[in-house]
Write a protein that holds these residues in place. Structure first.
Motif, PDB file in Angstrom:
ATOM      1  N   ALA A 303       0.868  -1.183   0.000  1.00  0.00           N
ATOM      2  CA  ALA A 303       0.000   0.000   0.000  1.00  0.00           C
ATOM      3  C   ALA A 303       0.899   1.225   0.000  1.00  0.00           C
ATOM      4  N   ILE A 304       0.705   2.098  -0.991  1.00  0.00           N
ATOM      5  CA  ILE A 304       1.636   3.197  -1.221  1.00  0.00           C
ATOM      6  C   ILE A 304       0.884   4.515  -1.283  1.00  0.00           C
ATOM      7  N   GLY A 305       1.318   5.486  -0.499  1.00  0.00           N
ATOM      8  CA  GLY A 305       0.772   6.830  -0.567  1.00  0.00           C
ATOM      9  C   GLY A 305       1.506   7.647  -1.616  1.00  0.00           C
ATOM     10  N   LEU A 306       0.800   8.560  -2.267  1.00  0.00           N
ATOM     11  CA  LEU A 306       1.386   9.316  -3.383  1.00  0.00           C
ATOM     12  C   LEU A 306       1.034  10.794  -3.279  1.00  0.00           C
ATOM     13  N   VAL A 307       2.058  11.638  -3.418  1.00  0.00           N
ATOM     14  CA  VAL A 307       1.893  13.103  -3.471  1.00  0.00           C
ATOM     15  C   VAL A 307       2.797  13.619  -4.577  1.00  0.00           C
ATOM     16  N   TRP A 308       2.298  14.478  -5.440  1.00  0.00           N
ATOM     17  CA  TRP A 308       3.073  14.936  -6.588  1.00  0.00           C
ATOM     18  C   TRP A 308       3.154  16.458  -6.723  1.00  0.00           C
ATOM     19  N   LEU A 328       2.905   2.734 -11.706  1.00  0.00           N
ATOM     20  CA  LEU A 328       1.611   2.080 -11.503  1.00  0.00           C
ATOM     21  C   LEU A 328       1.490   0.756 -12.249  1.00  0.00           C
ATOM     22  N   ALA A 329       2.605   0.210 -12.714  1.00  0.00           N
ATOM     23  CA  ALA A 329       2.545  -0.938 -13.624  1.00  0.00           C
ATOM     24  C   ALA A 329       2.078  -2.225 -12.962  1.00  0.00           C
ATOM     25  N   ASP A 330       2.359  -2.427 -11.694  1.00  0.00           N
ATOM     26  CA  ASP A 330       2.078  -3.704 -11.047  1.00  0.00           C
ATOM     27  C   ASP A 330       0.788  -3.608 -10.234  1.00  0.00           C
ATOM     28  N   PRO A 331      -0.218  -4.412 -10.542  1.00  0.00           N
ATOM     29  CA  PRO A 331      -1.498  -4.309  -9.820  1.00  0.00           C
ATOM     30  C   PRO A 331      -1.414  -4.776  -8.371  1.00  0.00           C
ATOM     31  N   ARG A 332      -0.302  -5.389  -7.973  1.00  0.00           N
ATOM     32  CA  ARG A 332      -0.163  -5.801  -6.574  1.00  0.00           C
ATOM     33  C   ARG A 332       0.141  -4.620  -5.662  1.00  0.00           C
ATOM     34  N   ALA A 333       0.493  -3.487  -6.239  1.00  0.00           N
ATOM     35  CA  ALA A 333       0.727  -2.260  -5.461  1.00  0.00           C
ATOM     36  C   ALA A 333      -0.516  -1.384  -5.551  1.00  0.00           C
ATOM     37  N   THR A 334      -1.095  -1.087  -4.419  1.00  0.00           N
ATOM     38  CA  THR A 334      -2.265  -0.206  -4.377  1.00  0.00           C
ATOM     39  C   THR A 334      -1.813   1.193  -4.012  1.00  0.00           C
ATOM     40  N   PHE A 335      -2.125   2.154  -4.869  1.00  0.00           N
ATOM     41  CA  PHE A 335      -1.732   3.538  -4.637  1.00  0.00           C
ATOM     42  C   PHE A 335      -2.902   4.332  -4.078  1.00  0.00           C
ATOM     43  N   TYR A 336      -2.585   5.141  -3.079  1.00  0.00           N
ATOM     44  CA  TYR A 336      -3.566   6.027  -2.453  1.00  0.00           C
ATOM     45  C   TYR A 336      -3.059   7.465  -2.578  1.00  0.00           C
ATOM     46  N   SER A 337      -3.863   8.312  -3.167  1.00  0.00           N
ATOM     47  CA  SER A 337      -3.481   9.723  -3.277  1.00  0.00           C
ATOM     48  C   SER A 337      -3.643  10.414  -1.932  1.00  0.00           C
TER      49      SER A 337
END
Length: 462
Positions: A303-308, A328-337
């Protein structure tokens, strides 16, 4: 040619534009100088002044075009060369900007302004020793110039001379853009604090407060009773900071105290050295939020948080969201903005709202964000307060840095002495947004495939 040799209508437009500029009416100034340049295309000052107005309006590309026109008519004009160098610096075109500034200094070597502009560009070019030497000469010439002294302090901090740099950091209180707060009572000078109640004033932005909050427990350990002032958005988070006997939000009357100091002065007052930065983490913890939790989807490994995006002034530290797609290529990583503010809308504009879950609507304070971070395996961010929050919480955090980055990150290390759980990914050139993302994507792929993904995410290279 002198102004009197140009057509009266052009002279009138030029004079009106100059008055508008003095009055702060930039749109009128731009219109007037543009009219003068249109009526008299051979008038280099009209082009140069139009460039100055456009740069002040944040239109650096158009400003450079105006300066080029002016220099085609008068190539040896030091003022125009220096101004063009400033606009090129705004655009990240540092090599050409350096040439313009060096030529301006060669034409007018006694000009403090031209040498100062060159020194700032050299600092951006990572030529810190030369920039520092030039700033030191200027500071000796104008010892009361707060802007020069401030930039000299930043040069020292970039070079890792924290004792001299943080001493010079005190010049920030004399900057016109950072007026001194009118606070009564004695200011703490760094002497023995035992038994004294010290009020620490909120002074700078969210990130600086998060970074320098680490000094509060140290001051308390020396025997002080610390009253901490903070911005309202950080009050709940800082309430749990060790050593705080009272918390007051900025703008509210503080409780009784013996003396006071700005929070950002503590690195100087506590004699911080580069090789002995107090970096024990975590020094902040997330307040409980029983009703705020992330529900992992099936198959999630990380689970990964993202800020840009962050502030665009004095320098833009943001990253184009579309350039982060390789992560974002791997669906096993869930990104949360975790992105707040106007740029949160980038998700929908780019279509990435279908790939990144938006956690922003539930983030009402830094305490909320901290709680969410505790549920994440990794935070990926640009240089913003989120980076400092993740580091202060001891969370694994990867930071994307623009080529011209802040003194606290320096220019080369892949790790930060301020935050042990942080890894840095840097632009190799000012406009290269792809290389650091590619490096990060490769590191992320290795992390997802690792047998023990919950191991500390750090980088041992130096």
């Amino acid at each position: 040619m002198t102004a009197s040799q140009f057509a009266p209508q052009a002279q009138q437009a030029f004079a009106a534009a100059a008055q508008a500029y003095r009055d702060g009416r930039m749109d009128d100034a731009a219109q007037g100088f543009a009219t003068a340049a249109l009526l008299e295309p051979g008038w280099n000052s009209a082009h140069a002044n139009l460039g100055a107005v456009l740069r002040r309006q944040g239109k650096a590309e158009a400003a450079v075009a105006c300066y080029r026109r002016a220099l085609s008519l008068g190539p040896e004009d030091a003022g125009t060369l220096s101004n063009m160098g400033n606009a090129l610096r705004d655009l990240g075109q540092l090599e050409e900007g350096e040439k313009a500034h060096r030529r301006a200094v060669a034409l007018a070597p006694d000009s403090i302004n031209y040498r100062y502009n060159l020194a700032l560009l050299l600092r951006d070019r990572r030529l810190h020793a030369e920039a520092r030497a030039m700033l030191a000469e200027l500071a000796a010439t104008e010892p009361d110039n707060a802007e020069i002294q401030w930039d000299l302090a930043l040069a020292d901090l970039y070079l890792g001379d924290y004792q001299r740099g943080f001493a010079g950091y005190e010049w920030r209180t004399k900057l016109a853009r950072n007026p001194v707060r009118d606070h009564k009572g004695p200011r703490w000078s760094g002497d023995d604090p035992v038994g004294r109640t010290i009020l620490l004033l909120s002074e700078q932005g969210f990130g600086d407060a998060l970074q320098f909050a680490r000094y509060v427990p140290l001051l308390a350990a020396r025997g002080a009773k610390v009253v901490l002032e903070c911005l309202p958005e950080q009050a709940e988070l800082f309430a749990g900071l060790d050593g705080v006997v009272a918390l007051v939000t900025k703008g509210s009357p503080p409780p009784a105290h013996d003396c006071w100091a700005p929070l950002a002065s503590l690195p100087h007052l506590l004699d911080t050295r580069f090789d002995a930065i107090p970096a024990q983490v975590p020094y902040l913890s997330a307040p409980p939020r029983p009703n705020l939790r992330l529900v992992p989807p099936p198959g999630q490994k990380l689970a990964i948080g993202l800020v840009w995006a962050g502030k665009t002034t004095p320098r833009d530290r943001s990253w184009p969201l579309e350039e982060l797609v390789p992560l974002l290529a791997d669906p096993r990583a869930t990104f949360y903005s975790l992105q707040l503010g106007p740029r949160a809308g980038d998700l929908r504009l780019t279509g990435l709202d279908r790939l990144v879950r938006d956690a922003a609507p539930v983030l009402k304070s830094f305490a909320d964000t901290a709680h969410v971070m505790e549920s994440l395996d990794l935070i990926i961010t640009i240089d913003t307060s989120v980076a400092h929050l993740a580091g202060a919480l001891g969370r694994p955090v990867w930071v994307l840095l623009r080529y011209v980055s802040d003194w606290r990150w320096q220019d080369e290390p892949l790790t930060s002495p301020w935050y042990p759980t942080m890894r840095l990914f840097r632009q190799p050139t000012p406009m290269d947004f792809k290389t650091p993302v590619a490096e990060m994507a490769a590191a992320l792929a290795s992390l997802i495939d690792a047998p023990f993904p919950d191991a500390p995410i750090t980088d041992e290279r130096h």
